[in-house]
Design a protein around this motif. Structure first.
Motif, mmCIF file in Angstrom:
data_model
loop_
_atom_site.group_PDB
_atom_site.id
_atom_site.type_symbol
_atom_site.label_atom_id
_atom_site.label_comp_id
_atom_site.label_asym_id
_atom_site.label_seq_id
_atom_site.Cartn_x
_atom_site.Cartn_y
_atom_site.Cartn_z
ATOM 1 N N VAL A 108 22.326 -7.930 96.408
ATOM 2 C CA VAL A 108 21.700 -7.584 97.695
ATOM 3 C C VAL A 108 20.227 -8.377 97.510
ATOM 4 O O VAL A 108 19.361 -7.636 96.820
ATOM 5 C CB VAL A 108 21.462 -6.373 98.213
ATOM 6 N N GLY A 109 19.828 -9.440 97.741
ATOM 7 C CA GLY A 109 18.515 -10.099 97.446
ATOM 8 C C GLY A 109 18.093 -9.956 96.117
ATOM 9 O O GLY A 109 16.671 -9.856 95.896
ATOM 10 N N GLY A 110 18.726 -10.321 95.110
ATOM 11 C CA GLY A 110 18.620 -10.191 93.843
ATOM 12 C C GLY A 110 18.619 -8.955 93.077
ATOM 13 O O GLY A 110 18.604 -8.819 91.933
ATOM 14 N N THR A 111 18.895 -7.953 93.652
ATOM 15 C CA THR A 111 19.139 -6.529 93.313
ATOM 16 C C THR A 111 20.497 -6.365 92.994
ATOM 17 O O THR A 111 21.382 -6.511 94.042
ATOM 18 C CB THR A 111 18.445 -5.292 94.160
ATOM 19 N N LYS A 112 20.864 -5.955 91.690
ATOM 20 C CA LYS A 112 22.342 -6.117 91.507
ATOM 21 C C LYS A 112 22.829 -4.666 91.210
ATOM 22 O O LYS A 112 22.121 -4.060 90.360
ATOM 23 C CB LYS A 112 22.586 -6.926 90.263
ATOM 24 N N PHE A 113 23.945 -4.370 91.555
ATOM 25 C CA PHE A 113 24.783 -3.187 91.537
ATOM 26 C C PHE A 113 26.077 -3.133 90.821
ATOM 27 O O PHE A 113 26.663 -4.496 91.265
ATOM 28 C CB PHE A 113 24.662 -2.387 92.715
ATOM 29 N N GLU A 114 26.652 -2.490 89.998
ATOM 30 C CA GLU A 114 27.934 -2.507 89.472
ATOM 31 C C GLU A 114 28.769 -1.409 90.272
ATOM 32 O O GLU A 114 28.575 -0.453 90.379
ATOM 33 C CB GLU A 114 27.734 -2.244 88.151
ATOM 34 N N LEU A 115 29.927 -2.182 90.832
ATOM 35 C CA LEU A 115 30.997 -1.230 91.272
ATOM 36 C C LEU A 115 32.250 -1.270 90.203
ATOM 37 O O LEU A 115 32.499 -2.297 89.890
ATOM 38 C CB LEU A 115 31.298 -1.869 92.449
ATOM 39 N N PHE A 116 32.723 -0.020 90.342
ATOM 40 C CA PHE A 116 33.874 0.185 89.209
ATOM 41 C C PHE A 116 35.136 -0.192 90.170
ATOM 42 O O PHE A 116 35.216 0.178 91.534
ATOM 43 C CB PHE A 116 33.988 1.537 88.788
ATOM 44 N N THR A 117 36.300 -0.718 89.459
ATOM 45 C CA THR A 117 37.442 -1.277 90.378
ATOM 46 C C THR A 117 38.645 -0.183 89.761
ATOM 47 O O THR A 117 38.790 0.391 88.737
ATOM 48 C CB THR A 117 37.807 -2.494 90.136
ATOM 49 N N GLU A 118 39.497 0.055 90.645
ATOM 50 C CA GLU A 118 40.891 0.445 90.466
ATOM 51 C C GLU A 118 41.601 -0.147 91.485
ATOM 52 O O GLU A 118 41.515 0.089 92.772
ATOM 53 C CB GLU A 118 40.725 1.931 90.473
ATOM 54 N N GLY A 119 42.745 -0.775 91.052
ATOM 55 C CA GLY A 119 43.515 -1.443 91.980
ATOM 56 C C GLY A 119 42.771 -2.567 92.924
ATOM 57 O O GLY A 119 42.097 -3.285 92.255
ATOM 58 N N GLU A 120 42.861 -2.273 94.019
ATOM 59 C CA GLU A 120 42.128 -3.492 94.912
ATOM 60 C C GLU A 120 41.005 -2.782 95.565
ATOM 61 O O GLU A 120 40.281 -3.448 96.426
ATOM 62 C CB GLU A 120 43.122 -3.649 96.354
ATOM 63 N N MET A 121 40.509 -1.715 95.016
ATOM 64 C CA MET A 121 39.317 -1.048 95.455
ATOM 65 C C MET A 121 38.235 -1.084 94.429
ATOM 66 O O MET A 121 38.353 -1.066 93.243
ATOM 67 C CB MET A 121 39.497 0.295 95.909
#
Length: 175
Positions: free
Chosen positions: A106-119
């Motif tokens: 978001v506007g150069g600020t990065k976040f990491e989201l963890f995955t499982e399956g399609e989510m």
């Protein structure tokens, strides 16, 4: 790690139901704010703001490819009975590569989201709060992930209407 597993399993069940509701434009849609919609369901009370991407780029080995994906949606959910208050989640429309992450920019600020399956979802409530703050200030969110087949996807979501939609969802499901 246990919290992440719970967050992901819960988000997967909830968001699959929300995806079906959104796709059918059911009576659960209670508001639209530019590029974001608000849905509400009961028993137990659940509210969520949701949007589909404005732009999708799929590449494999650096070249554009055509792929079949199911619904690709970005959510912020509120479920008071489960102590969910502003949970950010993303359904990529395909199974993510095992043990991979999705980058939310978001506007150069990065976040990491963890995955499982399609989510995909963030690791904590504190991360959700930071993401929501950034999204309220931003104009677009770009989510980049890798499918189980090695395709890189980049989904760009408009944030026009995000603040109004997320605040309405929160208000409708405030405990």
């Amino acid at each position: 790690m246990q919290m992440s597993i719970f967050r992901g399993a819960f988000a997967a069940v909830f968001c699959l139901a929300a995806t079906a509701a959104g796709a059918q434009e059911s009576n659960n849609r209670v508001a639209a704010h530019t590029d974001w919609s608000v849905f509400e369901a009961g028993d137990p009370a659940q509210c969520w703001s949701v949007s589909a991407p404005k732009e999708v780029v799929n590449t494999r080995e650096g070249r554009p490819v055509e792929v079949n994906r199911s619904a690709t949606l970005l959510f912020v959910s509120y479920i008071p009975s489960s102590s969910v208050a502003g949970q950010v989640s993303f359904t990529g429309g395909y199974p993510f590569r095992p043990d991979s992450t999705v980058t939310l920019d978001v506007g150069g600020t990065k976040f990491e989201l963890f995955t499982e399956g399609e989510m995909a979802w963030s690791a904590s409530d504190a991360d959700d709060a930071k993401i929501i703050t950034a999204m309220k200030r931003g104009s677009e969110a770009v989510l980049t992930g890798i499918s189980s087949r090695g395709t890189q996807t980049q989904d760009t979501f408009s944030l026009f209407g995000f603040t109004a939609a997320v605040e309405e969802a929160e208000k409708r499901c405030s405990s």
